[in-house]
Write a protein that holds these residues in place. Structure first.
Motif, PDB file in Angstrom:
ATOM      1  N   LEU A  23     -31.133  28.160  -5.958  1.00 33.69           N
ATOM      2  CA  LEU A  23     -32.244  29.030  -6.336  1.00 33.69           C
ATOM      3  C   LEU A  23     -32.429  30.210  -5.381  1.00 33.69           C
ATOM      4  N   LEU A  49     -33.442  22.276 -13.261  1.00 29.25           N
ATOM      5  CA  LEU A  49     -33.356  23.558 -12.557  1.00 29.25           C
ATOM      6  C   LEU A  49     -33.042  24.686 -13.528  1.00 29.25           C
ATOM      7  N   ILE A  75     -35.314  27.948 -14.188  1.00 31.38           N
ATOM      8  CA  ILE A  75     -34.784  29.314 -14.092  1.00 31.38           C
ATOM      9  C   ILE A  75     -35.046  30.076 -15.390  1.00 31.38           C
TER      10      ILE A  75
END
Length: 89
Positions: free
Chosen positions: A42, A78, A82
């Protein structure tokens, strides 16, 4: 009978489209990532990552039963995180 099966299959494919695409790309969406891996992916600090966890924006998985147990993150969670934070023009 074939119509019901076809409808069920179509619904399954729609619900699992991202998962199936990841499988075709050779990415395991159920892969568990460490805190360090997640921060790297990230491009954020640990503090920022923990803020996202506390705010409920990012799901974590605790491996074990106590507060000192290691934390992991599923790749698919994740990717959802995102995608939810991509700026729309």
């Amino acid at each position: 009978m074939k119509t019901i099966i076809g409808e069920c299959l179509e619904e399954f494919l729609q619900d699992n489209e991202d998962f199936l695409e990841d499988q075709l790309r050779g990415i395991d969406p159920l892969e568990l990532l460490t805190i360090a891996d997640t921060c790297s992916l990230l491009k954020v600090s640990k503090m920022t990552l923990y803020q996202h966890i506390r705010s409920g924006k990012l799901k974590k998985i605790r491996i074990g039963y106590n507060s000192r147990s290691p934390v992991r993150f599923r790749r698919m969670d994740l990717e959802k995180f995102i995608n939810q934070h991509v700026e729309k023009k």
